[in-house]
Design a protein around this motif. Structure first.
Motif, PDB file in Angstrom:
ATOM      1  N   GLY A  33       0.809  -1.211   0.000  1.00 27.41           N
ATOM      2  CA  GLY A  33       0.000   0.000   0.000  1.00 27.41           C
ATOM      3  C   GLY A  33       0.844   1.262   0.000  1.00 27.41           C
ATOM      4  N   TYR A  34       1.960   1.215   0.708  1.00 26.64           N
ATOM      5  CA  TYR A  34       2.877   2.356   0.722  1.00 26.64           C
ATOM      6  C   TYR A  34       3.384   2.634  -0.688  1.00 26.64           C
ATOM      7  N   ASP A  35       3.784   1.579  -1.383  1.00 29.03           N
ATOM      8  CA  ASP A  35       4.266   1.726  -2.757  1.00 29.03           C
ATOM      9  C   ASP A  35       3.177   2.279  -3.661  1.00 29.03           C
ATOM     10  N   LEU A  36       1.947   1.827  -3.459  1.00 25.97           N
ATOM     11  CA  LEU A  36       0.817   2.279  -4.270  1.00 25.97           C
ATOM     12  C   LEU A  36       0.623   3.788  -4.171  1.00 25.97           C
ATOM     13  N   VAL A  37       0.696   4.350  -2.979  1.00 19.79           N
ATOM     14  CA  VAL A  37       0.318   5.736  -2.760  1.00 19.79           C
ATOM     15  C   VAL A  37       1.505   6.686  -2.836  1.00 19.79           C
ATOM     16  N   ILE A  38       2.706   6.224  -2.534  1.00 23.75           N
ATOM     17  CA  ILE A  38       3.833   7.150  -2.460  1.00 23.75           C
ATOM     18  C   ILE A  38       4.098   7.807  -3.808  1.00 23.75           C
ATOM     19  N   TYR A  39       3.848   7.089  -4.904  1.00 25.07           N
ATOM     20  CA  TYR A  39       4.036   7.707  -6.213  1.00 25.07           C
ATOM     21  C   TYR A  39       3.067   8.864  -6.416  1.00 25.07           C
ATOM     22  N   GLY A  40       1.792   8.644  -6.069  1.00 23.18           N
ATOM     23  CA  GLY A  40       0.829   9.730  -6.193  1.00 23.18           C
ATOM     24  C   GLY A  40       1.143  10.887  -5.264  1.00 23.18           C
ATOM     25  N   ALA A  41       1.700  10.579  -4.085  1.00 24.47           N
ATOM     26  CA  ALA A  41       2.004  11.628  -3.113  1.00 24.47           C
ATOM     27  C   ALA A  41       3.140  12.528  -3.573  1.00 24.47           C
ATOM     28  N   VAL A  42       4.104  11.970  -4.326  1.00 28.55           N
ATOM     29  CA  VAL A  42       5.246  12.779  -4.772  1.00 28.55           C
ATOM     30  C   VAL A  42       5.098  13.218  -6.227  1.00 28.55           C
ATOM     31  N   LEU A  43       3.991  12.865  -6.868  1.00 33.43           N
ATOM     32  CA  LEU A  43       3.845  13.139  -8.296  1.00 33.43           C
ATOM     33  C   LEU A  43       3.885  14.636  -8.604  1.00 33.43           C
ATOM     34  N   SER A  44       3.259  15.452  -7.752  1.00 35.78           N
ATOM     35  CA  SER A  44       3.290  16.903  -7.996  1.00 35.78           C
ATOM     36  C   SER A  44       4.717  17.428  -8.005  1.00 35.78           C
ATOM     37  N   THR A  45       5.550  16.916  -7.108  1.00 39.44           N
ATOM     38  CA  THR A  45       6.964  17.324  -7.065  1.00 39.44           C
ATOM     39  C   THR A  45       7.676  16.948  -8.350  1.00 39.44           C
ATOM     40  N   LEU A  46       7.441  15.735  -8.833  1.00 44.90           N
ATOM     41  CA  LEU A  46       8.095  15.283 -10.063  1.00 44.90           C
ATOM     42  C   LEU A  46       7.589  16.044 -11.284  1.00 44.90           C
ATOM     43  N   LEU A  47       6.302  16.397 -11.295  1.00 48.01           N
ATOM     44  CA  LEU A  47       5.741  17.152 -12.413  1.00 48.01           C
ATOM     45  C   LEU A  47       6.254  18.588 -12.442  1.00 48.01           C
TER      46      LEU A  47
END
Length: 462
Positions: A33-47
């Motif tokens: 679950g951590y892997d599932l959400v951590i990408y969405g949580a940092v996506l704004s930073t990467l964008l």
């Protein structure tokens, strides 16, 4: 058939063994679950900052989100076939190590291509954990607590989402997105050694593969009730006289994917796959893009992360409550109801202007989306018999991950095309309605009845 009451532990050692298995599998799925959400949580930073891995567009970001799901699908399907042949323990140990190493390597990625490739590799380990974990719990949990134990374990998915959301809110400014991914690699330091020493092989699996002596020895070592964990060998009757009209023999149960695609299981197998597909489409689509959708709805970049917190938090508590009812009135009824609940809440979000009501609706949608997935694995692991249980859970997790692949892509297309949040919420609400219909059509499990073949005897010679 078990001869002991499912409410009674044979001994404290029996209880400790089962709870140890529950804890090991639960922690492994927590990091899924951590892997599932951590990408969405940092996506704004990467964008927003191309210096991290390169310049990302919403469409490319959605595709990157799907790479992990492709890996999960392949890992889950592979684990199902291997797990039914080589055993649950070996697959779980391999999956924990694989997943942890993948997260650590992803934290060091410095290009879009490398990031996507490592997300795919990490997904292979996640898929092995999800597919094998359900089979392990189904074979160690007391019979009347399987829905509850599955819900506890698979609530690790939204609980991991809560953990990822909180750590992103608290630590991203201090340790960055790379540090958050390194946190996801820590199971290799503590969980792998624990699983190596405390996770036994499944006696039910050993018995299904013809290793009854090993299964009984394992029951003796861990003080497990043999009557519950090692089914008695079915007697085969033979005609005693030429006058016998029929001879009933027990048909051997097919193993692995041959079993789940046999004539008896096929309708349920297809509907379970569709149910999981829809649930994971919504789960991964929302967990990847909900913060961005909320930003389009007026939230700040920081405050939008609270949407993930409420979505996953609602799934944790709602999933556990739903599992309590599932053990009493059936998982299928509850999953159908929670899908409809998600559809209503998601469809109503564009018309809610009050932030407290909006977060409440998101939490309730979390019950129907992620909470539904908690019960989906429980329903699946109890639907299939021991000989093909790992393959059944692998099918649920693996085919369902096709939905997980499409979910982030659909969100990226919606955001990239400039459509407002209303379109996104309506699309995910419509998917939930389809999921409810597929769930309601799943037939009764063939494993609940014995399969017999009637054989006409050869006529006696005169």
């Amino acid at each position: 058939m078990a001869t002991t009451s499912p409410d009674v532990w044979k001994s404290p050692k029996h209880r400790r063994t089962v709870y140890s298995v529950l804890g090991i599998v639960g922690i492994a799925i927590l990091f899924d679950g951590y892997d599932l959400v951590i990408y969405g949580a940092v996506l704004s930073t990467l964008l927003d900052d191309p210096s991290h891995i390169g310049a990302l567009s919403p469409a490319v970001a959605g595709t990157l989100g799907s790479y992990a799901m492709i890996g999960v699908m392949i890992g889950a399907l592979t684990a199902g076939a291997i797990g039914d042949k080589l055993g649950r323990r070996k697959v779980m140990l391999t999956a924990i190590a694989w997943f942890s190493i993948g997260m650590a390597l992803t934290a060091m990625a410095n290009s879009i291509a490398m990031f996507g490739f490592l997300r795919f590799l990490t997904g292979l380990g996640v898929g092995m954990i999800v597919a094998t974990g359900g089979a392990v719990i189904a074979e160690f949990a007391p019979r009347n607590r399987r829905n509850l134990f599955n819900a506890i374990v698979y609530s690790g998915v939204p609980a991991g989402g809560v953990m990822a959301s909180l750590l992103a809110l608290l630590l991203e400014d201090q340790i960055g997105w790379r540090g958050l991914f390194f946190i996801g690699a820590t199971p290799i330091l503590f969980l792998l050694p624990l699983a190596y020493f405390a996770l036994p092989e499944s006696p039910r699996w050993l018995a299904s593969r013809g290793h009854r002596k090993e299964a009984l020895a394992l029951c003796d070592r861990y003080d497990l009730p043999a009557a519950d964990f090692v089914p008695a060998e079915a007697p085969v009757s033979v005609p005693t006289t030429s006058a016998a009209r029929t001879n009933t023999v027990v048909a051997p149960e097919r193993t692995g994917f041959a079993g789940i695609f046999s004539r008896a299981y096929l309708p349920g197998t297809l509907l379970i796959g569709a149910m999981s597909f829809i649930g994971l489409l919504s789960t991964y689509g929302l967990n990847t893009w909900l913060p961005k959708i909320m930003e389009s709805n007026g939230a700040s970049s920081h405050d939008s992360l609270y949407s993930l917190l409420f979505l996953n938090g609602g799934a944790v508590f709602g999933g556990l409550i739903a599992s309590w009812f599932a053990d009493r009135i059936g998982a299928k009824t509850i999953i159908t109801s929670t899908f409809f609940l998600a559809a209503i809440c998601l469809a109503s979000l564009p018309f809610i202007s009050s932030w407290p009501l909006m977060y409440t609706a998101i939490a309730l949608a979390g019950i129907g989306v992620l909470g539904t997935q908690v019960l989906t694995y429980g329903l699946t692991s109890n639907y299939f018999g021991t000989a093909c249980r790992a393959a059944g859970v692998a099918w649920c997790a693996g085919f369902g991950r096709l939905g997980g692949i499409f979910g982030p892509v659909i969100g990226g297309v919606i955001i990239g095309a400039g459509f407002g949040p209303t379109y996104a919420f309506f699309i995910f609400a419509g998917a939930a309605v389809i999921g409810a219909i597929c769930t309601g059509l799943i037939p009764r499990s063939p494993a609940e009845t014995s399969v017999a073949i009637t054989v006409e005897p050869t006529p006696a010679r005169v």
